[in-house]
Design a protein around this motif. Structure first.
Motif, PDB file in Angstrom:
ATOM      1  N   VAL A  51       5.864  -1.855  -6.980  1.00 35.74           N
ATOM      2  CA  VAL A  51       5.920  -3.209  -6.404  1.00 35.74           C
ATOM      3  C   VAL A  51       5.846  -3.023  -4.890  1.00 35.74           C
ATOM      4  CG1 VAL A  51       7.292  -5.316  -6.155  1.00 35.74           C
ATOM      5  CG2 VAL A  51       7.425  -3.978  -8.291  1.00 35.74           C
ATOM      6  N   ASN A  52       4.726  -3.424  -4.298  1.00 32.56           N
ATOM      7  CA  ASN A  52       4.518  -3.273  -2.857  1.00 32.56           C
ATOM      8  C   ASN A  52       4.643  -4.622  -2.158  1.00 32.56           C
ATOM      9  OD1 ASN A  52       3.955  -0.477  -2.791  1.00 32.56           O
ATOM     10  ND2 ASN A  52       1.851  -0.821  -3.456  1.00 32.56           N
ATOM     11  N   PRO A  53       4.911  -4.606  -0.822  1.00 36.52           N
ATOM     12  CA  PRO A  53       5.014  -5.885  -0.108  1.00 36.52           C
ATOM     13  C   PRO A  53       3.777  -6.774  -0.285  1.00 36.52           C
ATOM     14  CG  PRO A  53       5.832  -4.119   1.292  1.00 36.52           C
ATOM     15  CD  PRO A  53       5.257  -3.461   0.068  1.00 36.52           C
ATOM     16  N   ALA A  54       2.573  -6.183  -0.319  1.00 36.61           N
ATOM     17  CA  ALA A  54       1.362  -7.008  -0.455  1.00 36.61           C
ATOM     18  C   ALA A  54       1.339  -7.724  -1.816  1.00 36.61           C
ATOM     19  CB  ALA A  54       0.114  -6.141  -0.295  1.00 36.61           C
ATOM     20  N   SER A 134      -3.061   5.064  -4.293  1.00 38.87           N
ATOM     21  CA  SER A 134      -4.276   4.371  -3.835  1.00 38.87           C
ATOM     22  C   SER A 134      -4.084   3.503  -2.601  1.00 38.87           C
ATOM     23  CB  SER A 134      -4.885   3.536  -4.974  1.00 38.87           C
ATOM     24  OG  SER A 134      -4.005   2.497  -5.326  1.00 38.87           O
ATOM     25  N   VAL A 135      -2.844   3.160  -2.248  1.00 38.02           N
ATOM     26  CA  VAL A 135      -2.649   2.282  -1.085  1.00 38.02           C
ATOM     27  C   VAL A 135      -1.992   3.030   0.085  1.00 38.02           C
ATOM     28  CG1 VAL A 135      -1.640   0.143  -0.222  1.00 38.02           C
ATOM     29  CG2 VAL A 135      -2.524   0.224  -2.550  1.00 38.02           C
ATOM     30  N   ASN A 136      -0.728   3.417  -0.074  1.00 33.81           N
ATOM     31  CA  ASN A 136       0.017   3.891   1.096  1.00 33.81           C
ATOM     32  C   ASN A 136      -0.431   5.248   1.647  1.00 33.81           C
ATOM     33  OD1 ASN A 136       1.371   1.519   1.171  1.00 33.81           O
ATOM     34  ND2 ASN A 136       3.189   2.250   0.115  1.00 33.81           N
ATOM     35  N   PRO A 137      -0.574   6.291   0.816  1.00 35.35           N
ATOM     36  CA  PRO A 137      -1.038   7.569   1.386  1.00 35.35           C
ATOM     37  C   PRO A 137      -2.448   7.444   1.984  1.00 35.35           C
ATOM     38  CG  PRO A 137      -0.029   7.939  -0.740  1.00 35.35           C
ATOM     39  CD  PRO A 137      -0.192   6.459  -0.601  1.00 35.35           C
ATOM     40  N   CYS A 138      -3.302   6.638   1.351  1.00 34.49           N
ATOM     41  CA  CYS A 138      -4.664   6.452   1.895  1.00 34.49           C
ATOM     42  C   CYS A 138      -4.588   5.769   3.262  1.00 34.49           C
ATOM     43  CB  CYS A 138      -5.521   5.628   0.940  1.00 34.49           C
ATOM     44  SG  CYS A 138      -5.856   6.462  -0.620  1.00 34.49           S
ATOM     45  N   THR A 139      -3.727   4.769   3.377  1.00 32.17           N
ATOM     46  CA  THR A 139      -3.552   4.061   4.656  1.00 32.17           C
ATOM     47  C   THR A 139      -3.050   5.034   5.722  1.00 32.17           C
ATOM     48  OG1 THR A 139      -3.080   2.019   3.470  1.00 32.17           O
ATOM     49  CG2 THR A 139      -2.325   2.119   5.745  1.00 32.17           C
ATOM     50  N   ALA A 140      -2.048   5.829   5.361  1.00 29.80           N
ATOM     51  CA  ALA A 140      -1.490   6.801   6.319  1.00 29.80           C
ATOM     52  C   ALA A 140      -2.570   7.797   6.746  1.00 29.80           C
ATOM     53  CB  ALA A 140      -0.314   7.536   5.671  1.00 29.80           C
ATOM     54  N   ALA A 161       9.606   3.653   9.561  1.00 32.66           N
ATOM     55  CA  ALA A 161       9.223   5.021   9.171  1.00 32.66           C
ATOM     56  C   ALA A 161       9.697   5.387   7.773  1.00 32.66           C
ATOM     57  CB  ALA A 161       9.782   6.013  10.189  1.00 32.66           C
ATOM     58  N   ASN A 162      10.643   4.614   7.231  1.00 31.54           N
ATOM     59  CA  ASN A 162      11.104   4.899   5.864  1.00 31.54           C
ATOM     60  C   ASN A 162      10.306   4.125   4.819  1.00 31.54           C
ATOM     61  OD1 ASN A 162      12.237   2.482   6.835  1.00 31.54           O
ATOM     62  ND2 ASN A 162      13.879   2.549   5.341  1.00 31.54           N
ATOM     63  N   SER A 163       9.288   3.366   5.243  1.00 30.89           N
ATOM     64  CA  SER A 163       8.448   2.645   4.269  1.00 30.89           C
ATOM     65  C   SER A 163       7.603   3.652   3.489  1.00 30.89           C
ATOM     66  CB  SER A 163       7.520   1.676   5.011  1.00 30.89           C
ATOM     67  OG  SER A 163       6.608   2.409   5.811  1.00 30.89           O
ATOM     68  N   GLY A 164       6.938   3.174   2.454  1.00 30.98           N
ATOM     69  CA  GLY A 164       6.040   4.053   1.704  1.00 30.98           C
ATOM     70  C   GLY A 164       4.982   4.651   2.612  1.00 30.98           C
ATOM     71  N   VAL A 165       4.358   3.808   3.439  1.00 33.77           N
ATOM     72  CA  VAL A 165       3.342   4.310   4.372  1.00 33.77           C
ATOM     73  C   VAL A 165       3.992   5.317   5.332  1.00 33.77           C
ATOM     74  CG1 VAL A 165       1.715   3.711   6.205  1.00 33.77           C
ATOM     75  CG2 VAL A 165       2.007   2.167   4.271  1.00 33.77           C
ATOM     76  N   GLY A 166       5.162   4.942   5.861  1.00 28.29           N
ATOM     77  CA  GLY A 166       5.853   5.795   6.840  1.00 28.29           C
ATOM     78  C   GLY A 166       6.144   7.183   6.292  1.00 28.29           C
ATOM     79  N   CYS A 232       4.196  -1.300  11.890  1.00 25.23           N
ATOM     80  CA  CYS A 232       4.330  -1.950  10.582  1.00 25.23           C
ATOM     81  C   CYS A 232       5.204  -3.191  10.699  1.00 25.23           C
ATOM     82  CB  CYS A 232       4.974  -0.931   9.629  1.00 25.23           C
ATOM     83  SG  CYS A 232       5.421  -1.503   8.017  1.00 25.23           S
ATOM     84  N   VAL A 233       5.728  -3.472  11.917  1.00 24.94           N
ATOM     85  CA  VAL A 233       6.822  -4.437  12.024  1.00 24.94           C
ATOM     86  C   VAL A 233       6.465  -5.684  12.840  1.00 24.94           C
ATOM     87  CG1 VAL A 233       9.212  -4.750  12.798  1.00 24.94           C
ATOM     88  CG2 VAL A 233       8.546  -2.603  11.705  1.00 24.94           C
ATOM     89  N   GLY A 234       5.998  -5.509  14.082  1.00 26.96           N
ATOM     90  CA  GLY A 234       5.767  -6.653  14.985  1.00 26.96           C
ATOM     91  C   GLY A 234       7.034  -6.980  15.767  1.00 26.96           C
ATOM     92  N   TRP A 280      -6.814  -2.293   7.878  1.00 30.44           N
ATOM     93  CA  TRP A 280      -6.575  -2.851   6.538  1.00 30.44           C
ATOM     94  C   TRP A 280      -7.341  -1.996   5.544  1.00 30.44           C
ATOM     95  CZ3 TRP A 280      -8.795  -8.006   4.264  1.00 30.44           C
ATOM     96  CH2 TRP A 280      -8.033  -8.387   3.149  1.00 30.44           C
ATOM     97  N   MET A 281      -6.603  -1.342   4.661  1.00 31.19           N
ATOM     98  CA  MET A 281      -7.209  -0.412   3.698  1.00 31.19           C
ATOM     99  C   MET A 281      -8.250  -1.120   2.826  1.00 31.19           C
ATOM    100  SD  MET A 281      -6.918   2.779   3.097  1.00 31.19           S
ATOM    101  CE  MET A 281      -8.310   3.437   2.214  1.00 31.19           C
ATOM    102  N   THR A 282      -7.968  -2.379   2.470  1.00 26.23           N
ATOM    103  CA  THR A 282      -8.896  -3.148   1.621  1.00 26.23           C
ATOM    104  C   THR A 282     -10.267  -3.259   2.299  1.00 26.23           C
ATOM    105  OG1 THR A 282      -7.018  -4.390   0.797  1.00 26.23           O
ATOM    106  CG2 THR A 282      -9.171  -5.387   0.452  1.00 26.23           C
ATOM    107  N   SER A 338      13.964   2.212  -1.312  1.00 25.69           N
ATOM    108  CA  SER A 338      13.524   2.805  -2.572  1.00 25.69           C
ATOM    109  C   SER A 338      12.418   1.937  -3.160  1.00 25.69           C
ATOM    110  CB  SER A 338      14.713   2.881  -3.540  1.00 25.69           C
ATOM    111  OG  SER A 338      14.344   3.567  -4.701  1.00 25.69           O
ATOM    112  N   LYS A 339      11.265   2.549  -3.342  1.00 28.16           N
ATOM    113  CA  LYS A 339      10.119   1.818  -3.921  1.00 28.16           C
ATOM    114  C   LYS A 339      10.416   1.545  -5.385  1.00 28.16           C
ATOM    115  CE  LYS A 339       6.444   1.473  -2.091  1.00 28.16           C
ATOM    116  NZ  LYS A 339       6.109   0.316  -1.226  1.00 28.16           N
ATOM    117  N   GLN A 340      10.212   0.315  -5.829  1.00 25.30           N
ATOM    118  CA  GLN A 340      10.431  -0.040  -7.233  1.00 25.30           C
ATOM    119  C   GLN A 340       9.144   0.278  -7.996  1.00 25.30           C
ATOM    120  OE1 GLN A 340      13.694  -1.352  -8.011  1.00 25.30           O
ATOM    121  NE2 GLN A 340      13.854  -0.561  -5.915  1.00 25.30           N
TER     122      GLN A 340
END
Ligand SMILES: NC(=O)c1ccc[n+]([C@@H]2O[C@H](COP(=O)([O-])OP(=O)(O)OC[C@H]3O[C@@H](n4cnc5c(N)ncnc54)[C@H](OP(=O)(O)O)[C@@H]3O)[C@@H](O)[C@H]2O)c1
Length: 344
Positions: A51-54, A134-140, A161-166, A232-234, A280-282, A338-340
């Motif tokens: 389950v990702n934020p997007a 397919s999303v976070n490591p590719c983005t990083a 930095a503790n996000s999946g991408v981070g 990642c924040v703004g 944007w990875m997409t 913790s990523k669900q």
């Protein structure tokens, strides 16, 4: 449940939403029909999906791209091929696949997808790594490669930095000898988080408040100022992070977790000529649809890191599909760290 001639189950369970709104209110676990397999289709049994934020933003109806309703949630995950159509050459039963594009709807026990929406991944990587690849490591990977030419010893600063991408940024950078300065929000169990990120390879872990303190000078006694900042924040976090970027350095914005605009002091432009970019990875995938070489190079590099133990799945909680409400709730809470991951 219905069975097709080949003996394959033809009904699936899926997390479906028929309207946009708060995930806890609109997402329901339902039975859905698995469509007939076409010549260029692939029948996939889904194994796990995060389950990702997007995903949450798509359900809320606030994301840049939305799936037609009713929609199955989830854009990332891994599945096992059960059956392929007569004109599918690159995949066979037993292969593992991940989404090649967004909008697949991965929160389901099985589905029939066009072959071009899937990417084969090797089966010798851990399932949780494949489910979150397919999303976070590719983005990083892309953000570290595409905006600045970084050499071993250079540094990168990132917030959330503790996000999946981070976590992927920390590990991919470490494997290339690039130093990371990692900004996180303060919390009661901060030492535990610092320990966890340090074990992943983080060189410095600091809180957002520390970014403003004179002690930041100490960080730059041992490593150079960063040429690349990943935002990642703004809001305030970004303004403070930007202070430490080298002149002519680049800040790449890829997330907006604080839901605040990026504010840049005029002096950062005039006196330090910083470059502000977005990623944007997409969009990258769309632009590289015909460039299978770049996609394969990236996936091979990431799978190699996984095999060598240099890239692990994000810290996660595995949740059985029927407990999806808990997963949705936890994914939206602050400081969960913790990523669900739904087990399908
Ligand atoms: N542009 C792209 O191609 C792309 C690709 C992948 C991801 N993303 C975006 O990147 C972001 C992270 O995704 P992810 O899957 O890595 O997320 P994740 O693993 O779920 O982590 C969410 C992160 O956001 C932080 N956070 C939440 N609310 C915050 C707030 N109000 N202020 C500051 N930090 C906050 C969390 O920190 P705490 O622990 O402090 O709560 C955590 O570090 C999302 O916005 C996602 O949409 C973009």
């Amino acid at each position: 449940m219905q069975r097709a001639a080949a003996g394959v189950l033809r009904a699936a369970r899926a997390l479906l939403y028929e309207r946009h709104g708060e995930p806890s209110a609109v997402v329901q676990l339902k039975d859905i029909e698995v469509p007939k397999l076409g010549d260029t289709d692939v029948h996939v049994k889904m194994l796990a999906a995060p389950v990702n934020p997007a995903d949450i933003n798509m359900i809320q109806g606030t994301y840049a791209t939305l799936s037609p309703l009713p929609a199955v949630g989830g854009n990332e995950g891994v599945g096992e091929v059960l059956e392929v159509g007569s004109r599918v050459a690159a995949l066979k039963a037993g292969d593992w696949v991940i989404p090649a594009t967004s909008g697949l709807g991965t929160w389901r026990t099985q589905g029939v997808f066009p072959e071009q929406m899937l990417l084969k991944v090797p089966r010798d990587i851990p399932m949780l790594c494949a489910a979150t690849l397919s999303v976070n490591p590719c983005t990083a990977y892309r953000m570290l490669a595409d905006f600045e030419t970084l050499a071993p010893g250079d540094s990168v600063i990132q917030n959330a930095a503790n996000s999946g991408v981070g976590q992927a940024v920390i590990q991919i950078a470490k494997a290339s000898g690039i130093k990371t300065i990692n900004v996180v929000r303060d919390r009661p169990d901060l030492p535990k988080l610092v320990e966890r990120l340090t074990a992943l390879g983080a060189d410095h872990v600091i809180t957002e408040d520390m970014l403003r303190k004179p002690e930041m000078k100490d960080v730059f006694k041992s490593i150079p100022k960063p040429r690349l900042a990943l935002n990642c924040v703004g809001g305030k976090s970004t303004t403070e992070m930007l202070r430490h970027l080298q002149p002519k350095g680049t800040m790449v914005t890829y997330g907006g977790m604080a839901k605040q605009p990026v504010m840049v002091p005029v002096s950062a432009f005039i006196f330090r000529d910083v470059r502000l970019r977005g990623f944007w990875m997409t969009q990258w995938r769309k632009e590289h649809e015909q460039d299978q070489h770049s996609v394969a190079t990236m996936m091979d590099a990431l799978c190699q890191l996984i095999r060598r133990g240099q890239l692990t799945a994000p810290a996660c909680t595995q949740v059985p599909l029927q407990d999806y409400q808990e997963a949705l709730e936890a994914a939206m809470k602050p400081f969960t760290s913790s990523k669900q991951i739904l087990l399908l």
